[in-house]
Write a protein that holds these residues in place. Sequence first.
Motif, PDB file in Angstrom:
ATOM      1  N   ILE A 194       0.856  -1.029   0.068  1.00 30.05           N
ATOM      2  CA  ILE A 194       0.153  -0.088   0.192  1.00 30.05           C
ATOM      3  C   ILE A 194       0.783   1.067   0.025  1.00 30.05           C
ATOM      4  O   ILE A 194       1.840   1.270   0.919  1.00 30.05           O
ATOM      5  CB  ILE A 194      -0.862   0.040   1.151  1.00 30.05           C
ATOM      6  CG1 ILE A 194      -1.859  -1.126   1.460  1.00 30.05           C
ATOM      7  CG2 ILE A 194      -1.857   1.289   1.281  1.00 30.05           C
ATOM      8  CD1 ILE A 194      -2.696  -1.408   2.462  1.00 30.05           C
ATOM      9  N   GLY A 195       1.026   1.978  -1.024  1.00 32.71           N
ATOM     10  CA  GLY A 195       1.970   3.047  -1.204  1.00 32.71           C
ATOM     11  C   GLY A 195       3.476   2.243  -1.233  1.00 32.71           C
ATOM     12  O   GLY A 195       3.752   1.330  -1.509  1.00 32.71           O
ATOM     13  N   ASP A 196       4.193   3.255  -0.923  1.00 31.54           N
ATOM     14  CA  ASP A 196       5.671   2.947  -0.808  1.00 31.54           C
ATOM     15  C   ASP A 196       6.296   2.342   0.620  1.00 31.54           C
ATOM     16  O   ASP A 196       7.545   1.922   0.591  1.00 31.54           O
ATOM     17  CB  ASP A 196       6.630   4.100  -1.416  1.00 31.54           C
ATOM     18  CG  ASP A 196       6.405   4.470  -2.510  1.00 31.54           C
ATOM     19  OD1 ASP A 196       6.029   3.672  -3.465  1.00 31.54           O
ATOM     20  OD2 ASP A 196       6.506   5.714  -3.083  1.00 31.54           O
ATOM     21  N   HIS A 197       5.314   2.430   1.738  1.00 32.64           N
ATOM     22  CA  HIS A 197       6.004   2.277   2.676  1.00 32.64           C
ATOM     23  C   HIS A 197       4.970   1.021   3.867  1.00 32.64           C
ATOM     24  O   HIS A 197       5.464   0.817   4.764  1.00 32.64           O
ATOM     25  CB  HIS A 197       5.914   3.310   3.742  1.00 32.64           C
ATOM     26  CG  HIS A 197       6.658   4.352   3.014  1.00 32.64           C
ATOM     27  ND1 HIS A 197       8.036   4.583   2.898  1.00 32.64           N
ATOM     28  CD2 HIS A 197       6.258   5.766   2.414  1.00 32.64           C
ATOM     29  CE1 HIS A 197       8.518   5.563   2.165  1.00 32.64           C
ATOM     30  NE2 HIS A 197       7.267   6.491   2.061  1.00 32.64           N
ATOM     31  N   VAL A 198       3.835   0.629   3.356  1.00 34.69           N
ATOM     32  CA  VAL A 198       3.218  -0.235   3.797  1.00 34.69           C
ATOM     33  C   VAL A 198       2.982  -1.633   3.212  1.00 34.69           C
ATOM     34  O   VAL A 198       2.754  -1.609   2.025  1.00 34.69           O
ATOM     35  CB  VAL A 198       1.868   0.406   4.203  1.00 34.69           C
ATOM     36  CG1 VAL A 198       0.965  -0.900   4.969  1.00 34.69           C
ATOM     37  CG2 VAL A 198       1.788   1.539   4.949  1.00 34.69           C
ATOM     38  N   GLU A 199       3.584  -2.574   3.997  1.00 32.09           N
ATOM     39  CA  GLU A 199       3.637  -3.983   3.230  1.00 32.09           C
ATOM     40  C   GLU A 199       2.503  -4.977   3.895  1.00 32.09           C
ATOM     41  O   GLU A 199       2.742  -4.978   5.397  1.00 32.09           O
ATOM     42  CB  GLU A 199       5.004  -4.784   3.236  1.00 32.09           C
ATOM     43  CG  GLU A 199       5.037  -5.914   2.551  1.00 32.09           C
ATOM     44  CD  GLU A 199       6.487  -6.614   2.735  1.00 32.09           C
ATOM     45  OE1 GLU A 199       6.660  -7.736   1.969  1.00 32.09           O
ATOM     46  OE2 GLU A 199       7.071  -6.165   3.440  1.00 32.09           O
ATOM     47  N   GLN A 258     -10.305 -18.163   8.256  1.00 32.89           N
ATOM     48  CA  GLN A 258      -9.659 -17.166   8.821  1.00 32.89           C
ATOM     49  C   GLN A 258      -8.308 -16.887   8.064  1.00 32.89           C
ATOM     50  O   GLN A 258      -7.698 -17.725   7.489  1.00 32.89           O
ATOM     51  CB  GLN A 258      -9.177 -17.271  10.346  1.00 32.89           C
ATOM     52  CG  GLN A 258     -10.488 -17.397  11.407  1.00 32.89           C
ATOM     53  CD  GLN A 258      -9.894 -17.432  12.694  1.00 32.89           C
ATOM     54  OE1 GLN A 258      -8.999 -18.239  12.742  1.00 32.89           O
ATOM     55  NE2 GLN A 258     -10.720 -16.815  13.694  1.00 32.89           N
ATOM     56  N   VAL A 259      -7.742 -15.678   8.087  1.00 37.74           N
ATOM     57  CA  VAL A 259      -6.516 -15.246   7.375  1.00 37.74           C
ATOM     58  C   VAL A 259      -5.552 -14.658   8.377  1.00 37.74           C
ATOM     59  O   VAL A 259      -6.090 -13.738   9.141  1.00 37.74           O
ATOM     60  CB  VAL A 259      -6.847 -14.368   6.045  1.00 37.74           C
ATOM     61  CG1 VAL A 259      -5.633 -14.004   5.496  1.00 37.74           C
ATOM     62  CG2 VAL A 259      -7.747 -15.090   5.148  1.00 37.74           C
ATOM     63  N   LYS A 260      -4.319 -15.102   8.656  1.00 38.17           N
ATOM     64  CA  LYS A 260      -3.508 -14.037   9.530  1.00 38.17           C
ATOM     65  C   LYS A 260      -2.655 -13.326   8.499  1.00 38.17           C
ATOM     66  O   LYS A 260      -1.902 -13.844   7.603  1.00 38.17           O
ATOM     67  CB  LYS A 260      -2.676 -15.222  10.173  1.00 38.17           C
ATOM     68  CG  LYS A 260      -1.780 -14.562  11.281  1.00 38.17           C
ATOM     69  CD  LYS A 260      -1.110 -15.551  12.094  1.00 38.17           C
ATOM     70  CE  LYS A 260      -1.719 -16.404  12.961  1.00 38.17           C
ATOM     71  NZ  LYS A 260      -0.872 -17.258  13.932  1.00 38.17           N
ATOM     72  N   ILE A 261      -2.564 -12.040   8.789  1.00 36.99           N
ATOM     73  CA  ILE A 261      -1.925 -11.217   7.997  1.00 36.99           C
ATOM     74  C   ILE A 261      -0.860 -10.441   8.757  1.00 36.99           C
ATOM     75  O   ILE A 261      -1.085 -10.399  10.129  1.00 36.99           O
ATOM     76  CB  ILE A 261      -2.855 -10.161   7.356  1.00 36.99           C
ATOM     77  CG1 ILE A 261      -3.446  -9.140   8.351  1.00 36.99           C
ATOM     78  CG2 ILE A 261      -3.618 -11.008   6.266  1.00 36.99           C
ATOM     79  CD1 ILE A 261      -4.273  -8.101   7.464  1.00 36.99           C
ATOM     80  N   GLY A 262       0.281 -10.058   8.306  1.00 38.22           N
ATOM     81  CA  GLY A 262       1.390  -9.360   8.837  1.00 38.22           C
ATOM     82  C   GLY A 262       1.560  -7.924   8.321  1.00 38.22           C
ATOM     83  O   GLY A 262       1.432  -8.025   6.985  1.00 38.22           O
ATOM     84  N   ILE A 263       1.529  -6.930   9.054  1.00 41.63           N
ATOM     85  CA  ILE A 263       1.549  -5.583   8.381  1.00 41.63           C
ATOM     86  C   ILE A 263       2.907  -4.951   8.681  1.00 41.63           C
ATOM     87  O   ILE A 263       3.344  -4.709   9.946  1.00 41.63           O
ATOM     88  CB  ILE A 263       0.477  -4.768   8.874  1.00 41.63           C
ATOM     89  CG1 ILE A 263      -0.885  -5.416   8.409  1.00 41.63           C
ATOM     90  CG2 ILE A 263       0.485  -3.333   8.306  1.00 41.63           C
ATOM     91  CD1 ILE A 263      -2.235  -4.918   8.965  1.00 41.63           C
ATOM     92  N   VAL A 272       2.141   5.441  10.911  1.00 40.31           N
ATOM     93  CA  VAL A 272       1.040   4.967  10.269  1.00 40.31           C
ATOM     94  C   VAL A 272       0.190   4.270  11.102  1.00 40.31           C
ATOM     95  O   VAL A 272       0.651   3.258  11.952  1.00 40.31           O
ATOM     96  CB  VAL A 272       1.090   4.238   9.006  1.00 40.31           C
ATOM     97  CG1 VAL A 272       0.078   3.379   8.555  1.00 40.31           C
ATOM     98  CG2 VAL A 272       2.308   4.952   8.001  1.00 40.31           C
ATOM     99  N   VAL A 273      -0.939   4.625  11.546  1.00 42.53           N
ATOM    100  CA  VAL A 273      -1.977   3.909  12.339  1.00 42.53           C
ATOM    101  C   VAL A 273      -2.588   2.733  11.752  1.00 42.53           C
ATOM    102  O   VAL A 273      -3.402   2.823  10.760  1.00 42.53           O
ATOM    103  CB  VAL A 273      -3.131   4.804  13.132  1.00 42.53           C
ATOM    104  CG1 VAL A 273      -4.055   4.193  13.861  1.00 42.53           C
ATOM    105  CG2 VAL A 273      -2.377   6.011  13.629  1.00 42.53           C
ATOM    106  N   VAL A 274      -2.495   1.656  12.495  1.00 46.99           N
ATOM    107  CA  VAL A 274      -3.022   0.424  11.810  1.00 46.99           C
ATOM    108  C   VAL A 274      -4.000  -0.169  13.149  1.00 46.99           C
ATOM    109  O   VAL A 274      -3.251  -0.455  14.148  1.00 46.99           O
ATOM    110  CB  VAL A 274      -1.924  -0.725  11.586  1.00 46.99           C
ATOM    111  CG1 VAL A 274      -2.502  -2.003  10.957  1.00 46.99           C
ATOM    112  CG2 VAL A 274      -0.952  -0.053  10.340  1.00 46.99           C
ATOM    113  N   MET A 275      -5.103  -0.297  12.768  1.00 51.01           N
ATOM    114  CA  MET A 275      -6.222  -0.999  13.730  1.00 51.01           C
ATOM    115  C   MET A 275      -7.302  -1.625  13.250  1.00 51.01           C
ATOM    116  O   MET A 275      -7.355  -1.416  12.089  1.00 51.01           O
ATOM    117  CB  MET A 275      -6.725   0.119  14.788  1.00 51.01           C
ATOM    118  CG  MET A 275      -7.585   0.856  14.314  1.00 51.01           C
ATOM    119  SD  MET A 275      -8.209   2.076  15.293  1.00 51.01           S
ATOM    120  CE  MET A 275      -7.109   3.095  15.719  1.00 51.01           C
TER     121      MET A 275
END
Length: 79
Positions: free
Chosen positions: A14-19, A29-34, A40-43
Motif C-alpha cells: 500500500i503506497g511505498d511504505h506499507v507491506e 480465517q486469514v492471518k496477516i502481517g503488516i 501509520v496507524v493500523v487497527m
Amino acid sequence: MLVIRRRSGETLWIGDHVEVEILEIEGSQVKIGIRAPREVVVMRGEIHLTAEENRSASSMREGAMGDLLRGIRDLRPKP
C-alpha cells in the motif's frame, strides 16, 4: 474497493511504505502481517468503530453539562 487474491506467503504493498503479508490461511480465517512506519496507524475495523463511537458519545454540545446539572437539581426533593 480493490479486491486482490493472495496465497499464504505472498505480499501486497500500500503506497511505498506499507507491506501486507498473508501469513496463514486456515478455514475462514486469514492471518496477516503488516509492516508500516510507526506514524501509520493500523487497527482492526471493530476497534476503529468503537473509538469513533466513543469520541462521538464523549463530545457534548455547548451547554449540555449545565442542562444536565439543572435536571439533576430538579430531581432532588425540595425542603
